[in-house]
Design a protein around this motif. Structure first.
Motif, PDB file in Angstrom:
ATOM      1  N   ASP A 226      -7.643   1.591  -6.275  1.00 51.61           N
ATOM      2  CA  ASP A 226      -7.350   1.871  -7.113  1.00 51.61           C
ATOM      3  C   ASP A 226      -5.981   0.837  -7.470  1.00 51.61           C
ATOM      4  OD1 ASP A 226      -8.866   3.345  -7.157  1.00 51.61           O
ATOM      5  OD2 ASP A 226      -7.969   5.342  -7.135  1.00 51.61           O
ATOM      6  N   LEU A 227      -5.144   0.400  -5.812  1.00 50.20           N
ATOM      7  CA  LEU A 227      -4.343  -0.621  -6.540  1.00 50.20           C
ATOM      8  C   LEU A 227      -4.483  -2.710  -6.842  1.00 50.20           C
ATOM      9  CD1 LEU A 227      -1.809   1.219  -3.728  1.00 50.20           C
ATOM     10  CD2 LEU A 227      -1.637   1.634  -6.317  1.00 50.20           C
ATOM     11  N   ASN A 228      -5.630  -2.218  -7.235  1.00 52.78           N
ATOM     12  CA  ASN A 228      -5.906  -3.841  -6.830  1.00 52.78           C
ATOM     13  C   ASN A 228      -5.155  -4.407  -6.699  1.00 52.78           C
ATOM     14  OD1 ASN A 228      -8.377  -3.387  -9.215  1.00 52.78           O
ATOM     15  ND2 ASN A 228      -5.896  -3.401 -11.214  1.00 52.78           N
ATOM     16  N   LEU A 229      -5.494  -4.532  -5.268  1.00 52.90           N
ATOM     17  CA  LEU A 229      -4.759  -5.036  -4.028  1.00 52.90           C
ATOM     18  C   LEU A 229      -5.652  -6.197  -2.909  1.00 52.90           C
ATOM     19  CD1 LEU A 229      -2.262  -2.305  -2.611  1.00 52.90           C
ATOM     20  CD2 LEU A 229      -1.786  -4.284  -3.853  1.00 52.90           C
TER      21      LEU A 229
ATOM     22  N   VAL B 210       1.185  -1.146   0.224  1.00 53.53           N
ATOM     23  CA  VAL B 210       0.210   0.126   0.446  1.00 53.53           C
ATOM     24  C   VAL B 210       0.900   1.094   0.271  1.00 53.53           C
ATOM     25  CG1 VAL B 210      -1.590   1.262   1.326  1.00 53.53           C
ATOM     26  CG2 VAL B 210      -1.673  -1.645   0.966  1.00 53.53           C
ATOM     27  N   ASP B 211       0.244   2.478  -0.794  1.00 54.82           N
ATOM     28  CA  ASP B 211       0.963   3.250  -0.421  1.00 54.82           C
ATOM     29  C   ASP B 211       1.117   4.334   0.521  1.00 54.82           C
ATOM     30  OD1 ASP B 211       2.139   6.412  -1.379  1.00 54.82           O
ATOM     31  OD2 ASP B 211       1.455   5.880  -3.252  1.00 54.82           O
TER      32      ASP B 211
END
Length: 282
Positions: A194-197, A96-97
């Protein structure tokens, strides 16, 4: 390097498991993996099976127990700057950012951490020793990675025996007066989506957000010292076994230990600051 304040979580990990907290939790740190340790500097080497001549195909179960005193126990609140360094490592472990997370926490001065569904995965050191002896398991002395360890007494080989794992963590944020600060969880959840994690973000309270991944990550570990004879490849115990004592103070031999007494074995602590344990980075 960031420290996490002395609290019930670190106390329990230290006192009951001789555990070293990780700065960045990760899945590769698990029982039967090896570390190279020189002057408290450590390097991950890999799995024990690749150190063994011909491989290690013996049945040594990894057992799992819940760790109730750590689950859902909140750490003491610490300064946000130091806490963010810890949080950054935890988020990194999940992919995760941290930027959108911090942007959703405005006015925060302090932060606390907690974990749920905490488990301990471990091997039985005495069973491991019996397998080495009964099956004449030998180290591959031709392995070039092993050469400096066999040649230098200042380098120690740490076998990971216990890990503390969880697939989630929570953060609670406060202002300077320890008052709760509302967290914009939907904004964080959208950024993660949005990161599709495979990471779930949920709101546990107005000032608490939980991050949950799809697999367990190790956030603390214990290890024992292992030695390899450079001529024969035989494994032996390290100096840690010299500290075994009976109830009367009499020295004990490795062979005289009863089942369950392996908890008496001193484990390698990579950080000796018990009041403010370092977060280990591998």
């Amino acid at each position: 390097m960031a420290r996490i304040c002395k609290n019930d979580i670190t106390d329990h990990l230290r006192e009951h498991f001789g555990a070293n907290p990780l700065r960045v939790p990760e899945a590769r740190i698990r029982p039967l993996c090896l570390l190279e340790i020189r002057n408290r500097r450590r390097q991950y080497l890999g799995e024990f099976q690749y150190l063994v001549k011909g491989g290690f195909a013996h049945d040594l179960p990894v057992k799992t127990d819940p760790v109730a005193p750590v689950s859902d126990t909140r750490s003491k609140s610490i300064d946000f700057k130091a806490a963010f360094s810890i949080l950054n490592g935890f988020l990194k472990a999940l992919g995760v950012d941290p930027a959108p997370v911090t942007a959703s926490i405005t006015g925060a001065k302090k932060m606390a951490f907690s974990f749920s569904n905490v488990k301990r995965n471990y091997i039985d050191p005495l069973q491991f020793g019996s397998i080495l002896a009964e099956h004449a398991v030998l180290g591959n002395t031709d392995n070039p990675i092993l050469e400096p360890i066999m040649a230098d007494d200042d380098i120690r080989l740490g076998l990971i025996t216990d890990v503390i794992v969880s697939n989630n963590f929570s953060i609670s944020v406060m202002n300077s007066a320890e008052g709760a600060i509302d967290v914009d969880v939907p904004k964080i959840a959208k950024a993660v989506a949005d990161l599709n994690l495979d990471v779930k973000v949920t709101k546990a309270a107005d000032n608490e957000v939980r991050f949950e991944g799809d697999k367990d990550l190790t956030f603390a570990f214990s290890c024992l010292e292992l030695k390899v004879d450079r001529n024969t490849g035989r494994f032996s115990r390290g100096d840690w076994l010299r500290n075994i004592k009976s109830a009367t103070g009499q020295a004990r031999s490795f062979e005289s230990l009863e089942p369950g007494e392996e908890q008496m074995l001193e484990k390698i602590l990579l950080d000796d600051d018990e009041q403010n344990p370092l977060l280990i980075e591998l």
